[in-house]
Design an enzyme around this catalytic site. Structure first.
Site, PDB file in Angstrom:
ATOM      1  N   LYS A 161       0.815  -1.212   0.000  1.00 47.53           N
ATOM      2  CA  LYS A 161       0.000   0.000   0.000  1.00 47.53           C
ATOM      3  C   LYS A 161       0.856   1.273   0.000  1.00 47.53           C
ATOM      4  O   LYS A 161       2.065   1.224   0.267  1.00 47.53           O
ATOM      5  CB  LYS A 161      -0.959  -0.047   1.189  1.00 47.53           C
ATOM      6  CG  LYS A 161      -1.938  -1.221   1.084  1.00 47.53           C
ATOM      7  CD  LYS A 161      -2.972  -1.227   2.198  1.00 47.53           C
ATOM      8  CE  LYS A 161      -3.957  -2.364   2.022  1.00 47.53           C
ATOM      9  NZ  LYS A 161      -5.010  -2.372   3.063  1.00 47.53           N
ATOM     10  N   PHE A 169     -15.887   3.398   7.292  1.00 47.11           N
ATOM     11  CA  PHE A 169     -14.491   3.667   6.952  1.00 47.11           C
ATOM     12  C   PHE A 169     -14.258   3.760   5.448  1.00 47.11           C
ATOM     13  O   PHE A 169     -13.136   4.054   5.017  1.00 47.11           O
ATOM     14  CB  PHE A 169     -13.578   2.587   7.541  1.00 47.11           C
ATOM     15  CG  PHE A 169     -13.866   1.192   7.042  1.00 47.11           C
ATOM     16  CD1 PHE A 169     -13.378   0.750   5.817  1.00 47.11           C
ATOM     17  CD2 PHE A 169     -14.618   0.311   7.809  1.00 47.11           C
ATOM     18  CE1 PHE A 169     -13.632  -0.520   5.359  1.00 47.11           C
ATOM     19  CE2 PHE A 169     -14.881  -0.976   7.351  1.00 47.11           C
ATOM     20  CZ  PHE A 169     -14.388  -1.386   6.125  1.00 47.11           C
ATOM     21  N   ARG A 177       1.852  -6.987   8.654  1.00 45.39           N
ATOM     22  CA  ARG A 177       1.068  -5.861   9.151  1.00 45.39           C
ATOM     23  C   ARG A 177       1.549  -5.409  10.525  1.00 45.39           C
ATOM     24  O   ARG A 177       1.471  -4.224  10.843  1.00 45.39           O
ATOM     25  CB  ARG A 177      -0.419  -6.233   9.176  1.00 45.39           C
ATOM     26  CG  ARG A 177      -1.053  -6.215   7.788  1.00 45.39           C
ATOM     27  CD  ARG A 177      -2.437  -6.789   7.775  1.00 45.39           C
ATOM     28  NE  ARG A 177      -3.106  -6.565   6.495  1.00 45.39           N
ATOM     29  CZ  ARG A 177      -4.179  -7.228   6.087  1.00 45.39           C
ATOM     30  NH1 ARG A 177      -4.703  -8.180   6.874  1.00 45.39           N
ATOM     31  NH2 ARG A 177      -4.738  -6.961   4.922  1.00 45.39           N
ATOM     32  N   ASN A 214      -2.645  -0.456   7.027  1.00 41.90           N
ATOM     33  CA  ASN A 214      -2.131  -1.757   7.466  1.00 41.90           C
ATOM     34  C   ASN A 214      -1.134  -2.378   6.482  1.00 41.90           C
ATOM     35  O   ASN A 214      -0.923  -3.588   6.466  1.00 41.90           O
ATOM     36  CB  ASN A 214      -3.278  -2.728   7.739  1.00 41.90           C
ATOM     37  CG  ASN A 214      -4.173  -2.945   6.526  1.00 41.90           C
ATOM     38  OD1 ASN A 214      -3.922  -2.420   5.443  1.00 41.90           O
ATOM     39  ND2 ASN A 214      -5.227  -3.716   6.712  1.00 41.90           N
ATOM     40  N   HIS A 235      -2.251  -5.783   1.359  1.00 40.73           N
ATOM     41  CA  HIS A 235      -3.573  -6.364   1.106  1.00 40.73           C
ATOM     42  C   HIS A 235      -3.397  -7.789   0.637  1.00 40.73           C
ATOM     43  O   HIS A 235      -2.415  -8.129  -0.041  1.00 40.73           O
ATOM     44  CB  HIS A 235      -4.311  -5.555   0.034  1.00 40.73           C
ATOM     45  CG  HIS A 235      -5.527  -6.248  -0.513  1.00 40.73           C
ATOM     46  ND1 HIS A 235      -6.763  -6.165   0.085  1.00 40.73           N
ATOM     47  CD2 HIS A 235      -5.680  -7.051  -1.599  1.00 40.73           C
ATOM     48  CE1 HIS A 235      -7.632  -6.870  -0.618  1.00 40.73           C
ATOM     49  NE2 HIS A 235      -7.002  -7.428  -1.649  1.00 40.73           N
TER      50      HIS A 235
END
Length: 211
Positions: free
Chosen positions: A20, A66, A114, A124, A127
């Site tokens: 990410k 969220f 994570r 986090n 994915h």
């Protein structure tokens, strides 16, 4: 009478992995862990998604509180998408990345990705597809040009190896014995790259720009 044992089957599973935006600078470290954990990186690309693309990718999360923060976070910078392959890839990748909440991961799975690279429930770090159907959909989303074909098992796998793999290996090993190079492993790897029967044949020079 001796019982017949079933023959072992060859099965390789694929899953999608994302590094990410907030940990893009840890790309090499994370990829090294991935490879040392027995995965093969089949496909890889670096890209930046728009908020609309993020909304489509996380469509199953639409309507949750969220969701706006998630799409804003995932579109905030470039990310790395990878197709990973190994036996039980989906399960092993989920184990390697740990719980979705990085704070919980630090307590319960301190060696997970994570726990090491994540910050909180939203940021986090990585994915992973949660099930086979999700992996197929997500791989097609990130790599629309990839054709996901069933992996052969049992006799079909043996036939595939005999037809497409073994002849190339036999020719390479025969030539290796003739040449007797100082570093046979490197020589054989280079030979396989040069004589790969599935190597693409480009009709003209193409320039690929990173999205």
């Amino acid at each position: 009478m001796q019982a017949l044992m079933p023959e072992p089957q060859i099965y390789v599973e694929r899953t999608l992995a994302l590094i990410k935006p907030d940990v893009i600078d840890k790309e090499e470290e994370i990829e090294d862990i991935i490879l040392r954990s027995g995965f093969t990186i089949v496909q890889k690309r670096k890209l930046q998604l728009s908020p609309e693309q993020c909304s489509n990718f996380y469509a199953d999360q639409y309507g949750k509180m969220f969701f706006p923060n998630l799409t804003a976070y995932m579109s905030s910078g470039p990310l790395v998408a990878m197709v990973l392959a190994r036996h039980n890839a989906i399960t092993y990748w989920k184990e390697l990345i740990g719980p979705s909440n990085s704070l919980r991961a630090k307590e319960t799975h301190p060696d997970s990705l994570r726990a090491i690279y994540g910050t909180d429930d939203l940021r986090n770090a990585v994915h992973g597809s949660i099930r086979f159907s999700s992996a197929e959909r997500e791989i097609r989303f990130m790599f629309p040009e990839v054709i996901i074909e069933p992996i052969p098992v049992g006799q079909a796998a043996k036939d595939y190896l005999n037809l497409y793999v073994n002849p190339t290996l036999l020719a390479g090993l025969t030539e290796l014995c003739k040449q007797k190079p100082a570093d046979p492993l490197i020589w054989f790897a280079d030979w396989l790259i040069e004589h790969n029967p599935n190597k693409p044949r480009l009709q003209q020079q193409m320039t690929v720009e990173e999205p």
